[in-house]
Design a protein around this motif. Structure first.
Motif, mmCIF file in Angstrom:
data_model
loop_
_atom_site.group_PDB
_atom_site.id
_atom_site.type_symbol
_atom_site.label_atom_id
_atom_site.label_comp_id
_atom_site.label_asym_id
_atom_site.label_seq_id
_atom_site.Cartn_x
_atom_site.Cartn_y
_atom_site.Cartn_z
ATOM 1 N N ASP A 240 -6.005 -11.714 -35.752
ATOM 2 C CA ASP A 240 -6.632 -12.050 -33.663
ATOM 3 C C ASP A 240 -7.727 -13.383 -33.748
ATOM 4 O O ASP A 240 -7.555 -13.671 -32.606
ATOM 5 C CB ASP A 240 -7.195 -10.206 -33.142
ATOM 6 C CG ASP A 240 -6.551 -9.573 -32.972
ATOM 7 O OD1 ASP A 240 -5.425 -9.793 -34.295
ATOM 8 O OD2 ASP A 240 -7.517 -8.378 -33.049
ATOM 9 N N TYR A 241 -8.573 -13.302 -34.906
ATOM 10 C CA TYR A 241 -9.951 -14.590 -33.833
ATOM 11 C C TYR A 241 -9.073 -15.575 -34.335
ATOM 12 O O TYR A 241 -8.911 -16.519 -33.307
ATOM 13 C CB TYR A 241 -10.792 -14.445 -35.633
ATOM 14 C CG TYR A 241 -10.432 -14.866 -36.545
ATOM 15 C CD1 TYR A 241 -10.783 -15.945 -37.134
ATOM 16 C CD2 TYR A 241 -10.464 -13.808 -37.372
ATOM 17 C CE1 TYR A 241 -10.605 -16.767 -37.852
ATOM 18 C CE2 TYR A 241 -9.905 -14.465 -38.774
ATOM 19 C CZ TYR A 241 -10.406 -15.402 -39.191
ATOM 20 O OH TYR A 241 -9.953 -15.301 -40.824
ATOM 21 N N ARG A 243 -5.888 -16.273 -32.831
ATOM 22 C CA ARG A 243 -4.991 -16.301 -32.136
ATOM 23 C C ARG A 243 -5.984 -16.837 -30.744
ATOM 24 O O ARG A 243 -5.767 -17.279 -30.064
ATOM 25 C CB ARG A 243 -4.981 -14.990 -31.576
ATOM 26 C CG ARG A 243 -3.766 -15.409 -30.429
ATOM 27 C CD ARG A 243 -2.929 -14.002 -30.015
ATOM 28 N NE ARG A 243 -3.630 -12.610 -29.958
ATOM 29 C CZ ARG A 243 -3.732 -11.427 -29.670
ATOM 30 N NH1 ARG A 243 -2.675 -11.350 -30.061
ATOM 31 N NH2 ARG A 243 -4.666 -10.480 -29.819
ATOM 32 N N THR A 244 -7.753 -16.158 -30.736
ATOM 33 C CA THR A 244 -7.913 -16.676 -29.946
ATOM 34 C C THR A 244 -8.936 -17.938 -29.964
ATOM 35 O O THR A 244 -9.324 -18.972 -29.028
ATOM 36 C CB THR A 244 -9.792 -15.063 -29.732
ATOM 37 O OG1 THR A 244 -9.492 -14.575 -30.532
ATOM 38 C CG2 THR A 244 -10.955 -16.367 -29.266
ATOM 39 N N ILE A 246 -6.875 -20.315 -30.720
ATOM 40 C CA ILE A 246 -5.842 -21.189 -30.352
ATOM 41 C C ILE A 246 -5.500 -21.103 -28.756
ATOM 42 O O ILE A 246 -5.590 -22.138 -27.571
ATOM 43 C CB ILE A 246 -4.781 -21.198 -30.780
ATOM 44 C CG1 ILE A 246 -4.462 -21.671 -32.115
ATOM 45 C CG2 ILE A 246 -3.255 -21.664 -30.191
ATOM 46 C CD1 ILE A 246 -3.002 -20.869 -33.241
ATOM 47 N N LYS A 258 -11.381 -24.808 -39.484
ATOM 48 C CA LYS A 258 -11.670 -25.049 -39.007
ATOM 49 C C LYS A 258 -12.646 -23.190 -38.623
ATOM 50 O O LYS A 258 -14.006 -22.778 -38.829
ATOM 51 C CB LYS A 258 -11.994 -25.395 -37.002
ATOM 52 C CG LYS A 258 -12.265 -26.511 -37.159
ATOM 53 C CD LYS A 258 -12.981 -27.004 -35.748
ATOM 54 C CE LYS A 258 -13.362 -28.556 -35.759
ATOM 55 N NZ LYS A 258 -13.105 -29.175 -34.246
ATOM 56 N N HIS A 259 -11.484 -22.483 -38.448
ATOM 57 C CA HIS A 259 -11.382 -21.186 -38.225
ATOM 58 C C HIS A 259 -10.921 -19.878 -39.111
ATOM 59 O O HIS A 259 -11.694 -19.312 -40.431
ATOM 60 C CB HIS A 259 -11.318 -20.088 -37.025
ATOM 61 C CG HIS A 259 -12.411 -20.970 -36.342
ATOM 62 N ND1 HIS A 259 -13.180 -19.896 -35.287
ATOM 63 C CD2 HIS A 259 -12.072 -21.946 -35.338
ATOM 64 C CE1 HIS A 259 -13.352 -20.704 -34.329
ATOM 65 N NE2 HIS A 259 -12.986 -21.633 -34.754
ATOM 66 N N ALA A 260 -9.804 -20.561 -39.686
ATOM 67 C CA ALA A 260 -9.731 -19.057 -41.159
ATOM 68 C C ALA A 260 -9.847 -20.095 -42.442
ATOM 69 O O ALA A 260 -9.979 -19.067 -43.375
ATOM 70 C CB ALA A 260 -7.548 -20.071 -41.034
ATOM 71 N N ARG A 262 -13.157 -20.894 -43.944
ATOM 72 C CA ARG A 262 -13.489 -20.073 -44.134
ATOM 73 C C ARG A 262 -14.068 -18.956 -45.198
ATOM 74 O O ARG A 262 -14.770 -18.484 -45.673
ATOM 75 C CB ARG A 262 -15.004 -20.574 -44.227
ATOM 76 C CG ARG A 262 -16.668 -20.320 -44.361
ATOM 77 C CD ARG A 262 -17.246 -20.482 -43.839
ATOM 78 N NE ARG A 262 -18.878 -19.360 -44.242
ATOM 79 C CZ ARG A 262 -20.177 -19.599 -43.055
ATOM 80 N NH1 ARG A 262 -19.582 -20.145 -42.354
ATOM 81 N NH2 ARG A 262 -20.759 -18.953 -43.179
ATOM 82 N N ASN A 263 -13.504 -18.696 -44.391
ATOM 83 C CA ASN A 263 -13.225 -16.843 -44.430
ATOM 84 C C ASN A 263 -11.814 -16.585 -45.110
ATOM 85 O O ASN A 263 -12.552 -16.015 -46.164
ATOM 86 C CB ASN A 263 -12.016 -16.216 -42.767
ATOM 87 C CG ASN A 263 -13.513 -16.114 -41.904
ATOM 88 O OD1 ASN A 263 -13.999 -15.021 -41.985
ATOM 89 N ND2 ASN A 263 -12.951 -16.455 -40.718
ATOM 90 N N VAL A 336 -21.287 -17.230 -48.271
ATOM 91 C CA VAL A 336 -19.832 -17.654 -47.531
ATOM 92 C C VAL A 336 -19.644 -16.296 -46.026
ATOM 93 O O VAL A 336 -19.372 -16.465 -45.367
ATOM 94 C CB VAL A 336 -18.555 -18.050 -47.958
ATOM 95 C CG1 VAL A 336 -18.640 -19.597 -48.729
ATOM 96 C CG2 VAL A 336 -18.019 -16.829 -48.451
ATOM 97 N N PRO A 338 -20.840 -13.955 -43.827
ATOM 98 C CA PRO A 338 -22.545 -13.535 -43.336
ATOM 99 C C PRO A 338 -22.859 -12.034 -43.143
ATOM 100 O O PRO A 338 -23.576 -11.722 -42.684
ATOM 101 C CB PRO A 338 -22.449 -13.968 -41.980
ATOM 102 C CG PRO A 338 -21.333 -14.565 -41.723
ATOM 103 C CD PRO A 338 -20.861 -14.759 -42.687
ATOM 104 N N ARG A 339 -21.301 -11.068 -43.347
ATOM 105 C CA ARG A 339 -21.305 -9.875 -42.818
ATOM 106 C C ARG A 339 -22.154 -9.367 -44.436
ATOM 107 O O ARG A 339 -22.903 -7.815 -44.233
ATOM 108 C CB ARG A 339 -20.497 -9.376 -42.766
ATOM 109 C CG ARG A 339 -19.898 -9.514 -41.357
ATOM 110 C CD ARG A 339 -18.092 -9.423 -41.247
ATOM 111 N NE ARG A 339 -17.190 -10.349 -42.401
ATOM 112 C CZ ARG A 339 -15.857 -10.627 -42.001
ATOM 113 N NH1 ARG A 339 -15.397 -9.017 -41.718
ATOM 114 N NH2 ARG A 339 -15.555 -11.741 -43.245
#
Lengths: 343, 327
Positions: A240-241, A243-244, A246, A258-260, A262-263, A336, A338-339
């Motif tokens: 989902d994130y 999609r957010t 984009i 930038k988003h996927a 590092r995860n 990597v 933060p949770r």
């Protein structure tokens, strides 16, 4: 977080004691060992002496060493005491960084290990770096170009590498590129004329010698790492994130990096620390094929020859690195993600 | 009314390639969105309401989703004809979107501040870091997040679902879009939080005059926030009307069914809940004729043989039924 890592470091101590105690006990219980070896050597010696002298001292052949001599040997190697006492003594020496003396070479174990360490560390570090350098970009490419020509062909190559054991690859590489076609040196770490080379030639010499072994080392790890990268990245690309991101106006490319990205490194980070124990353990089969004088081969040969001080010395080093590696992995994950909070 | 429409969707057809074949998730959907007003799209799961919104954003999952035909007109230009690069300037800038799942819609490894600031960075490149920070704090303040200076430093997992949805709204509204698409924004939240979020969206709309496309399956929410409503069934519009007309004089049997399925407070307790019997037809094997025929009390022969047209029955009231006059 600091308290968590202090606790983890303290836990290394009992784990280390457990590992070494078990292996120490086993070395005492299994048949074979330095005393048996000396007895058999003495037997051979007296047999040949007996033949050359031609005398009839055959009665001595059955027992080349007197019971007193054997007692002396036992005392020399510390086998006269109960297992637990001699374990404590061994441990006390280890704490003063004295790993004992090899029963084969009669050299200090630490010196022998120190000799092999650079070679093993070189292969370990280079293998790890190259694996990450190749697998992460390849995994990203495969995820973005899922089901394309480049994805399918690289999958075939990577899976063939995964299916072949490292030593088989080593043998193939040794037989054709090295022996048959003469493209690479036949094993070893450096050439004999190494000392006479210029710096540039020396560097090239090391690289030239290490290309084939490195391929053999890396090829098996490729598949796991590449597919781990590809699959986690694909999972994240469908999340989902992304999609957010984009919907915010990012291009697909920026959303990936930038988003996927590092995860997707989180599962890779869980493996990272474990690499340092692989640094040194190496693979004795690959070392054997390419005649690399590393720790893997040393450990294996010591085991075959029942050279227990070296076996235990290698064990001390690899187990401490393994335990520290686990902690390093935890640390990388916390870095990597933060949770992840350790407390 | 078409004059002040800020966004027009005309004859949208969206299909998906699946292993079993092509399915049309949205067929011939048209509606106008007006400045400062809220259009609700309501329907059951799989009726095409989310696909409609993703089509407007051109966010359909690739390579399966595909817009076959239609026009989506913003500022006299058809978004479907825009090159992909130009779409990046539309998304998050002119049209923003918030999603159903606030728990997963934010990137777990980036701080809130970075995720809001990204919108500014993309669409207002002349803003410096300090300006972006201040604007982000201001946005958090605007969506009613207490202690925004502190929250901006936090990660999504440190916020509750309602707070995360507020952050999503802050991200979506950062660049003052003309249109906000809200795809079931309150479905995953509990009722009190839902009311807060709806209240927030309404008050933000009042000050900014943006249009909202509100997608939901909840008619109660529609009644609360919308000006116009589109009822979708199996990929087609069943009925389109102002919210007043729809609740006062529903014409399509499906709309009637939906409205009667809402439990009322004055019903005797433990009464059997009203439902619409049967289930949505499989989009792979749609019946010829009306798509609602298998669940309709008023079904007759022509409903099975020919699909009904979308008929205008009042200035803003359209219905897709052969027998709307009789029922």
């Amino acid at each position: 977080m600091a308290s968590y890592f202090i606790r983890r470091l303290l836990l290394v101590i009992p784990t280390f004691l457990g590992i070494t105690l078990v292996v120490f006990t086993i070395t005492r219980l299994v048949p074979g060992g330095p005393i048996e070896r000396i007895i058999s050597e003495a037997q051979q010696m007296s047999a040949t002496e007996g033949d050359s002298a031609g005398t009839s001292q055959s009665a001595a052949n059955d027992a080349p060493l007197s019971p007193e001599q054997i007692e002396m040997l036992k005392e020399f190697y510390g086998f006269d005491k109960p297992i637990f006492i001699s374990y404590i003594e061994w441990l006390g020496k280890v704490l003063t960084l004295d790993l004992g003396t090899s029963t084969r070479y009669y050299d200090p174990v630490w010196d022998i290990i120190k000799d092999k360490l650079p070679v093993s560390a070189y292969y370990g570090v280079v293998t790890t770096i190259l694996t990450y350098l190749i697998c992460i970009p390849l995994g990203v490419l495969k995820a973005i170009k899922h089901k394309s020509f480049i994805d399918s062909t690289s999958s075939i190559v990577v899976l063939i590498g995964y299916a072949l054991p490292g030593f088989i690859v080593a043998i193939i590489l040794f037989v054709w590129p090295a022996a048959q076609w003469d493209w690479f040196p036949l094993g070893g770490f450096i050439s004999e004329e190494f000392e006479d080379f210029t710096a540039a030639e020396q560097i090239w010499d090391v690289i030239h010698h290490s290309i084939l072994p490195l391929i053999a080392y890396m090829i098996g790890g490729f598949a796991t790492m590449t597919f781990l990268m590809k699959n986690t990245l694909m999972d994240h690309l469908a999340s989902d994130y992304i999609r957010t991101a984009i919907a915010k106006g990012l291009s697909f490319r920026s959303a990936v990096f930038k988003h996927a990205f590092r995860n997707s490194l989180i599962p890779l980070a869980t493996h990272f620390g474990n690499n340092i124990s692989l640094f040194l353990a190496g693979s004795f089969l690959i070392e054997k094929v390419f005649n690399i004088d590393g720790l893997g081969l040393l450990g294996f040969e010591s085991l075959v020859e029942r050279d227990y001080p070296i076996v235990l010395g290698v064990l001390v080093i690899t187990s401490i690195l393994g335990l520290l590696g686990n902690i390093l992995s935890d640390f990388c994950v916390a870095l990597v993600d933060p949770r992840v909070k350790f407390d | 009314m078409a004059d002040d429409a800020i966004l027009q969707v005309k004859g949208l057809v969206t299909s998906f390639q699946t292993e079993a074949g092509t399915i049309r998730a949205v067929e011939d959907v048209s509606f106008d969105v007006h400045k400062g007003q809220t259009l609700g799209i309501v329907g059951e799961s799989g009726c095409g309401k989310s696909v409609t919104s993703l089509s407007i954003m051109r966010l359909l999952p690739k390579p399966f989703g595909h817009i076959e035909s239609g026009e989506i007109i913003l500022d006299k230009q058809d978004l479907l004809k825009l090159p992909a690069k130009k779409m990046h300037h539309i998304r998050g800038n002119r049209i923003s979107m918030i999603f159903q799942e606030p728990m997963t819609a934010l990137n777990p490894v980036h701080r809130i501040g970075k995720q809001i600031g990204e919108s500014f960075m993309l669409h207002q490149p002349d803003m410096n870091e300090q300006a972006i920070y201040e604007a982000s704090v201001e946005m958090l303040h605007l969506v009613g997040i207490p202690a925004p200076e502190q929250r901006i430093q936090e990660y999504p997992h440190q916020l509750s679902g309602g707070m995360r949805q507020r952050v999503m709204i802050a991200i979506a509204l950062a660049c003052k879009p003309d249109i906000l698409i809200a795809d079931e924004p309150t479905t995953a939240l509990d009722v009190t939080i839902q009311a807060q979020i709806l209240e927030l969206m309404k008050s933000l709309q009042k000050t900014s005059k943006m249009a909202i496309i509100f997608i939901t399956h909840d008619l109660g929410v529609i009644a609360e926030v919308c000006d116009d409503v589109v009822v979708m069934y199996a990929g087609k519009i069943a009925e389109k009307a102002s919210v007043h007309d729809l609740f006062q004089s529903p014409r399509h049997p499906y709309t009637k069914g939906l409205l009667s399925a809402i439990p009322k407070l004055d019903n005797p307790p433990k009464q059997k809940l009203q439902t619409i019997e049967g289930s949505v037809p499989d989009l792979m094997s749609l019946p010829t004729g009306c798509r609602f025929q298998n669940r309709c009390f008023y079904m007759e022969e022509r409903c099975q043989s020919q699909p009904p047209p979308l008929e205008q029955i009042d200035t803003d009231h359209f219905v897709n039924c052969h027998r709307w006059k009789e029922i």
